[in-house]
Write a protein that holds these residues in place. Structure first.
Motif, mmCIF file in Angstrom:
data_model
loop_
_atom_site.group_PDB
_atom_site.id
_atom_site.type_symbol
_atom_site.label_atom_id
_atom_site.label_comp_id
_atom_site.label_asym_id
_atom_site.label_seq_id
_atom_site.Cartn_x
_atom_site.Cartn_y
_atom_site.Cartn_z
ATOM 1 N N SER A 49 -2.526 2.823 6.538
ATOM 2 C CA SER A 49 -3.703 2.885 5.673
ATOM 3 C C SER A 49 -4.964 2.512 6.438
ATOM 4 O O SER A 49 -4.968 1.528 7.196
ATOM 5 N N ARG A 50 -5.998 3.278 6.241
ATOM 6 C CA ARG A 50 -7.295 3.003 6.865
ATOM 7 C C ARG A 50 -8.278 2.384 5.886
ATOM 8 O O ARG A 50 -9.357 1.935 6.284
ATOM 9 N N HIS A 51 -7.919 2.376 4.605
ATOM 10 C CA HIS A 51 -8.808 1.834 3.579
ATOM 11 C C HIS A 51 -8.000 1.177 2.464
ATOM 12 O O HIS A 51 -6.855 1.571 2.192
ATOM 13 N N VAL A 52 -8.610 0.185 1.826
ATOM 14 C CA VAL A 52 -8.233 -0.232 0.491
ATOM 15 C C VAL A 52 -9.444 0.063 -0.392
ATOM 16 O O VAL A 52 -10.483 0.532 0.096
ATOM 17 N N TYR A 53 -9.343 -0.205 -1.694
ATOM 18 C CA TYR A 53 -10.389 0.229 -2.619
ATOM 19 C C TYR A 53 -10.727 -0.897 -3.582
ATOM 20 O O TYR A 53 -9.848 -1.664 -3.992
ATOM 21 N N ALA A 54 -12.005 -0.996 -3.929
ATOM 22 C CA ALA A 54 -12.475 -2.079 -4.782
ATOM 23 C C ALA A 54 -13.222 -1.507 -5.986
ATOM 24 O O ALA A 54 -14.018 -0.573 -5.846
ATOM 25 N N GLN A 55 -12.958 -2.088 -7.157
ATOM 26 C CA GLN A 55 -13.621 -1.651 -8.377
ATOM 27 C C GLN A 55 -13.784 -2.843 -9.313
ATOM 28 O O GLN A 55 -13.073 -3.842 -9.199
ATOM 29 N N SER A 70 -5.588 3.308 -8.834
ATOM 30 C CA SER A 70 -6.710 3.541 -9.741
ATOM 31 C C SER A 70 -6.873 5.027 -10.031
ATOM 32 O O SER A 70 -6.960 5.840 -9.116
ATOM 33 N N GLY A 71 -6.951 5.360 -11.318
ATOM 34 C CA GLY A 71 -7.147 6.749 -11.736
ATOM 35 C C GLY A 71 -5.831 7.511 -11.797
ATOM 36 O O GLY A 71 -4.799 6.988 -11.367
ATOM 37 N N ALA A 119 -4.557 2.442 -3.572
ATOM 38 C CA ALA A 119 -4.630 3.900 -3.698
ATOM 39 C C ALA A 119 -5.453 4.263 -4.916
ATOM 40 O O ALA A 119 -5.544 3.497 -5.883
ATOM 41 N N THR A 120 -6.042 5.449 -4.877
ATOM 42 C CA THR A 120 -6.834 5.948 -5.992
ATOM 43 C C THR A 120 -6.846 7.466 -5.966
ATOM 44 O O THR A 120 -6.849 8.074 -4.890
ATOM 45 N N SER A 121 -6.897 8.070 -7.142
ATOM 46 C CA SER A 121 -6.972 9.531 -7.216
ATOM 47 C C SER A 121 -8.301 10.054 -6.694
ATOM 48 O O SER A 121 -8.416 11.222 -6.326
ATOM 49 N N VAL A 122 -9.331 9.194 -6.641
ATOM 50 C CA VAL A 122 -10.636 9.621 -6.140
ATOM 51 C C VAL A 122 -10.555 9.931 -4.645
ATOM 52 O O VAL A 122 -11.161 10.878 -4.150
ATOM 53 N N TYR A 123 -9.781 9.113 -3.915
ATOM 54 C CA TYR A 123 -9.572 9.289 -2.474
ATOM 55 C C TYR A 123 -8.075 9.502 -2.216
ATOM 56 O O TYR A 123 -7.479 8.786 -1.416
ATOM 57 N N ALA A 124 -7.465 10.446 -2.901
ATOM 58 C CA ALA A 124 -6.020 10.638 -2.791
ATOM 59 C C ALA A 124 -5.623 11.011 -1.367
ATOM 60 O O ALA A 124 -6.174 11.945 -0.784
ATOM 61 N N LEU A 132 0.847 -1.186 0.000
ATOM 62 C CA LEU A 132 0.000 0.000 0.000
ATOM 63 C C LEU A 132 0.882 1.235 0.000
ATOM 64 O O LEU A 132 1.693 1.441 0.902
ATOM 65 N N GLN A 133 0.717 2.056 -1.019
ATOM 66 C CA GLN A 133 1.529 3.251 -1.181
ATOM 67 C C GLN A 133 0.742 4.266 -1.978
ATOM 68 O O GLN A 133 -0.270 3.923 -2.582
ATOM 69 N N PRO A 134 1.166 5.528 -1.983
ATOM 70 C CA PRO A 134 0.378 6.570 -2.657
ATOM 71 C C PRO A 134 0.181 6.308 -4.138
ATOM 72 O O PRO A 134 0.792 5.414 -4.729
#
Length: 374
Positions: A297-303, A244-245, A355-360, A236-238
């Motif tokens: 990190s407090r979140h991961v992201y799913a798509q 994503s994005g 990481a995602t640009s939506v929740y940067a 997990l990194q920026p």
């Protein structure tokens, strides 16, 4: 005057929010048609306690450019959320009070909700929540999901908002005709005018579908389509490192691109093969997995990525809360809703990304191991 006038209201985004608020406090309003509106601004901007930094920045910029006179505490909330990814309880309370929320329970006006399948700011769930509240009070309510909203409809085959002439008309004309028929019936009192099925939607092919049940009704859903996956490990990194994005596919405006999800180069990928028969995938996919990890990190992201088009469905990503304390945990969460037709030979990929640009958020680092994905 001569008595209370009959009033019908239409409008989108902020105009949709105004309708829901006004109808919740003024019973003179006979009918409303809120487009791409919201129920809770806090749930829209801060789902699962993760701030949509890109949308927050865009909203802040829009407020400044228009010289809006708003609650002065909104700007600190947008700034803090955009920099750190979280907002405090008082800031959450301000967002929660900025819009319809509990007022929807007081609405007596028949309501047609029009929401966008490519809306990253006010996703489809916001219309589902409003529809459920209205239906529970026996208020006439219909729902339309179309390809549009706060975002960009990128489907290359039959886009609702795109370069192919006439395609927009299919969805746009339905929205307009449905709006006028709704007002004709409930404001003019024309009982003979058809208002259409209770729920209408357009899939990624640009094809029209309908049901007499709302997506908030459990009876709307058929048998579950279940796909298991082994999982994997992820650093997990920026965003600089393969998240994503931003979505750069034309005709996405550059300013909006960070707010839209795109396939990630670094992800845990779970293949979802197509069913034996064409199937409507409509509503919120439920994601479950076991995990362990360490980090800040407090979140991961799913798509979900459509392998035919290499597009994230709706350009929308879901923030999944995690606790990286070294222990083993399980999480179950509803992903963002979709409207997708899946046929034999089709393939989706579930991507779990760091990481995602939506929740940067530059403060999130760590390592996670994921297993037992479903």
């Amino acid at each position: 005057g001569v008595g209370d006038p009959t009033i019908g209201m239409i409008g989108g985004s902020y105009g949709g929010g105004i309708q829901l608020v006004a109808a919740g406090i003024d019973d003179r309003i006979e009918a409303i048609v809120p487009g791409i509106a919201w129920n809770s601004l806090n749930e829209s901007l801060y789902p699962t306690a993760d701030f949509k930094t890109s949308w927050g920045a865009l909203l802040g910029l829009a407020l400044l450019e228009t010289g809006a006179r708003i609650n002065s505490q909104i700007y600190p909330a947008l700034i803090q959320g955009s920099l750190l990814g979280f907002i405090n309880e008082s800031q959450q309370a301000i967002l929660s009070s900025s819009g319809p929320t509990v007022l929807v329970d007081s609405i007596t006006a028949p309501t047609l909700l029009i929401q966008g399948t490519a809306d990253g700011l006010f996703p489809l769930e916001q219309s589902t929540i409003n529809a459920e509240l209205l239906a529970a009070n026996d208020i006439p309510v219909d729902v339309i999901w179309f390809c549009g909203g706060h975002g960009v409809c990128l489907d290359p085959r039959k886009p609702a908002l795109g370069a192919q002439p006439g395609i927009y008309t299919l969805q746009g004309e339905l929205n307009m005709e449905s709006t006028l028929n709704w007002l004709d019936k409930y404001v003019n009192g024309n009982e003979l005018v058809p208002t259409g099925p209770r729920f209408e939607w357009w899939d990624q092919l640009g094809d029209y579908h309908f049901s007499d049940l709302l997506p908030s009704d459990p009876a709307f859903y058929g048998d579950p389509f279940v796909t298991p996956g082994a999982g994997g490990s992820l650093l997990l990194q920026p965003l600089c490192c393969g998240g994503s994005g931003p979505q750069l596919k034309s005709p996405t405006p550059l300013l909006v691109s960070p707010a839209l999800a795109a396939p990630a180069r670094q992800a845990i990928d779970i293949a979802i093969p197509g069913p034996l028969l064409p199937t409507q995938m409509v509503g919120a996919p439920e994601l479950t997995f076991t995990y362990s990890g360490v980090g800040t990190s407090r979140h991961v992201y799913a798509q979900l990525v459509d392998e035919k088009t290499n597009l994230v469905l709706g350009n929308i990503i879901t923030a999944v809360p995690v606790d990286l304390d070294g222990g083993t945990h399980e999480v179950t969460i509803d992903m963002q809703s979709i409207a997708y037709t899946m046929a034999p030979g089709d393939s989706l990929t579930l991507q779990i990304v760091g990481a995602t640009s939506v929740y940067a958020d530059a403060t999130q680092w760590g390592f996670i191991n994921v297993s037992n994905v479903e």
